[in-house]
Design a protein around this motif. Sequence first.
Motif, mmCIF file in Angstrom:
data_model
loop_
_atom_site.group_PDB
_atom_site.id
_atom_site.type_symbol
_atom_site.label_atom_id
_atom_site.label_comp_id
_atom_site.label_asym_id
_atom_site.label_seq_id
_atom_site.Cartn_x
_atom_site.Cartn_y
_atom_site.Cartn_z
ATOM 1 N N GLY A 174 24.881 18.299 6.709
ATOM 2 C CA GLY A 174 25.335 17.239 7.617
ATOM 3 C C GLY A 174 24.296 16.896 8.666
ATOM 4 N N TRP A 175 23.689 17.946 9.223
ATOM 5 C CA TRP A 175 22.696 17.694 10.265
ATOM 6 C C TRP A 175 21.458 16.975 9.702
ATOM 7 N N MET A 176 21.027 17.343 8.515
ATOM 8 C CA MET A 176 19.877 16.666 7.893
ATOM 9 C C MET A 176 20.189 15.198 7.648
ATOM 10 N N LEU A 177 21.431 14.919 7.200
ATOM 11 C CA LEU A 177 21.829 13.542 6.943
ATOM 12 C C LEU A 177 21.882 12.730 8.232
ATOM 13 N N ILE A 178 22.420 13.345 9.280
ATOM 14 C CA ILE A 178 22.515 12.665 10.585
ATOM 15 C C ILE A 178 21.120 12.365 11.137
ATOM 16 N N ARG A 179 20.240 13.352 11.056
ATOM 17 C CA ARG A 179 18.882 13.159 11.582
ATOM 18 C C ARG A 179 18.134 12.074 10.818
ATOM 19 N N ASP A 180 18.389 12.024 9.511
ATOM 20 C CA ASP A 180 17.706 11.027 8.689
ATOM 21 C C ASP A 180 18.194 9.624 9.000
ATOM 22 N N GLU A 181 19.521 9.483 9.259
ATOM 23 C CA GLU A 181 20.101 8.140 9.470
ATOM 24 C C GLU A 181 20.067 7.699 10.931
ATOM 25 N N LEU A 182 20.299 8.647 11.858
ATOM 26 C CA LEU A 182 20.401 8.267 13.279
ATOM 27 C C LEU A 182 19.168 8.641 14.090
ATOM 28 N N GLY A 183 18.260 9.412 13.493
ATOM 29 C CA GLY A 183 17.038 9.741 14.190
ATOM 30 C C GLY A 183 17.058 11.100 14.842
ATOM 31 N N GLU A 184 15.871 11.508 15.347
ATOM 32 C CA GLU A 184 15.701 12.839 15.917
ATOM 33 C C GLU A 184 16.536 13.054 17.176
ATOM 34 N N ASN A 185 16.885 11.987 17.882
ATOM 35 C CA ASN A 185 17.608 12.106 19.160
ATOM 36 C C ASN A 185 19.121 12.038 19.005
ATOM 37 N N ALA A 186 19.602 12.078 17.769
ATOM 38 C CA ALA A 186 21.058 12.010 17.543
ATOM 39 C C ALA A 186 21.748 13.245 18.136
ATOM 40 N N ILE A 187 23.001 13.052 18.574
ATOM 41 C CA ILE A 187 23.803 14.169 19.132
ATOM 42 C C ILE A 187 25.127 14.254 18.382
ATOM 43 N N ILE A 188 25.676 15.462 18.290
ATOM 44 C CA ILE A 188 26.974 15.669 17.632
ATOM 45 C C ILE A 188 28.061 15.664 18.694
ATOM 46 N N LEU A 189 29.026 14.774 18.534
ATOM 47 C CA LEU A 189 30.117 14.641 19.505
ATOM 48 C C LEU A 189 31.271 15.584 19.182
ATOM 49 N N SER A 190 31.538 15.760 17.875
ATOM 50 C CA SER A 190 32.644 16.665 17.510
ATOM 51 C C SER A 190 32.489 17.123 16.075
ATOM 52 N N VAL A 191 33.081 18.310 15.771
ATOM 53 C CA VAL A 191 33.064 18.856 14.422
ATOM 54 C C VAL A 191 34.460 19.359 14.093
ATOM 55 N N LYS A 192 35.014 18.919 12.947
ATOM 56 C CA LYS A 192 36.323 19.380 12.491
ATOM 57 C C LYS A 192 36.197 19.870 11.064
ATOM 58 N N GLU A 193 36.932 20.977 10.760
ATOM 59 C CA GLU A 193 36.923 21.517 9.411
ATOM 60 C C GLU A 193 38.273 21.277 8.760
ATOM 61 N N ALA A 194 38.270 20.726 7.528
ATOM 62 C CA ALA A 194 39.523 20.475 6.802
ATOM 63 C C ALA A 194 39.252 20.501 5.314
ATOM 64 N N ASP A 195 40.105 21.245 4.596
ATOM 65 C CA ASP A 195 40.012 21.345 3.138
ATOM 66 C C ASP A 195 38.621 21.777 2.662
ATOM 67 N N GLY A 196 37.984 22.659 3.378
ATOM 68 C CA GLY A 196 36.692 23.187 2.973
ATOM 69 C C GLY A 196 35.512 22.267 3.265
ATOM 70 N N LYS A 197 35.759 21.188 3.961
ATOM 71 C CA LYS A 197 34.677 20.263 4.323
ATOM 72 C C LYS A 197 34.634 20.071 5.834
ATOM 73 N N PHE A 198 33.517 19.512 6.310
ATOM 74 C CA PHE A 198 33.331 19.306 7.732
ATOM 75 C C PHE A 198 33.283 17.810 8.042
ATOM 76 N N GLU A 199 34.070 17.444 9.078
ATOM 77 C CA GLU A 199 34.035 16.059 9.566
ATOM 78 C C GLU A 199 33.248 16.067 10.869
ATOM 79 N N ILE A 200 32.119 15.385 10.839
ATOM 80 C CA ILE A 200 31.220 15.379 11.998
ATOM 81 C C ILE A 200 31.145 13.969 12.574
ATOM 82 N N LEU A 201 31.354 13.870 13.873
ATOM 83 C CA LEU A 201 31.172 12.601 14.568
ATOM 84 C C LEU A 201 29.860 12.704 15.340
#
Length: 319
Positions: free
Chosen positions: A14-41
């Motif tokens: 998830g972090w690699m995908l975020i950095r690739d799409e939003l850039g090096e300065n991207a920040i994670i606002l929230s992380v939720k786990e459900a059904d074995g997957k992670f929902e990252i805002l």
Amino acid sequence: MKMKKYIVENLQKGWMLIRDELGENAIILSVKEADGKFEILAASPEKKTPKKEDKLFETFKKKFSKNEDIKNLEKLINLLIRIKDSKINDSLLNEIQEEIHRNYLPIIEKINSVDILTKIETNPLTKRYINVLGNISSGKSTTIAKLAAILKFNRDKKIAVASFDFYKIGGSESLKKFAEIMQIPFFMIKDEKDLIMYKDSFDEFEHILFDTPGNIKDLSEVEKILTFITSSSDAENILTIPLTKKENLIDRDIRYFSKFKIHHLILTKLDELENRIPLYFVLTNYDYKISYITNGLNVPKDIVESYQVLNGIFEERGR
């Protein structure tokens, strides 16, 4: 601020995908786990600058995708590597680049479009006055001896040789010697009066081969005589070009002598060539046809009709 929700199987991906799409300065606002997957805002405080496409690199990858493509240009690639690893200064590097652009790119761009049949003079040595021109060390005098042998022995013509080349020490001596061996009349012409004086004698011959001085830029009287004899409707004007010269010197000679209404070229010193670049340079840069090519100093041998060389080269290139 740009926000985006990601659903991924693990946080590292998830972090690699975020950095690739939003850039090096991207920040994670929230992380939720459900059904074995992670929902990252995640959010980016600034717009990501897209990667600039390297067009040169992409073109290279496209054009040289096969090993044989690289192998065919191995020497050139090694040259580029050596230039990169050297401590060559910008000024010299620019001069090298200019040399390549000026002399070699025109060959590369035009060689595939050359119609070899349009480059071959098929009916040379037909006019009465055959004027052979060329700069110093172009092989002019030896070439005239070879042409004289073709006319006398192969075509059974009655010929004479006349020389203006008395400005260079020994300039006409070798040609005079050739003429004596082949039993061909020889005339030395020093000025316009000699030309007029020999006119009646010239009428006895089917062809007269004129040997001209090499460096005539400062010889206005000789240039005047050459302009006169080359402008005749009975004249056939041939320029000898040594293939051992640098391309810029070949260009200089052709540009200068073109004012004498050159009909075709004879390329000399083929046997001394290290590569065929000067030959391709002449073929791709000038409209003149080529009648003969010389490949040594032996008289009357070491001269062939141009098609014997040019056809072979282009057949080899087409394989």
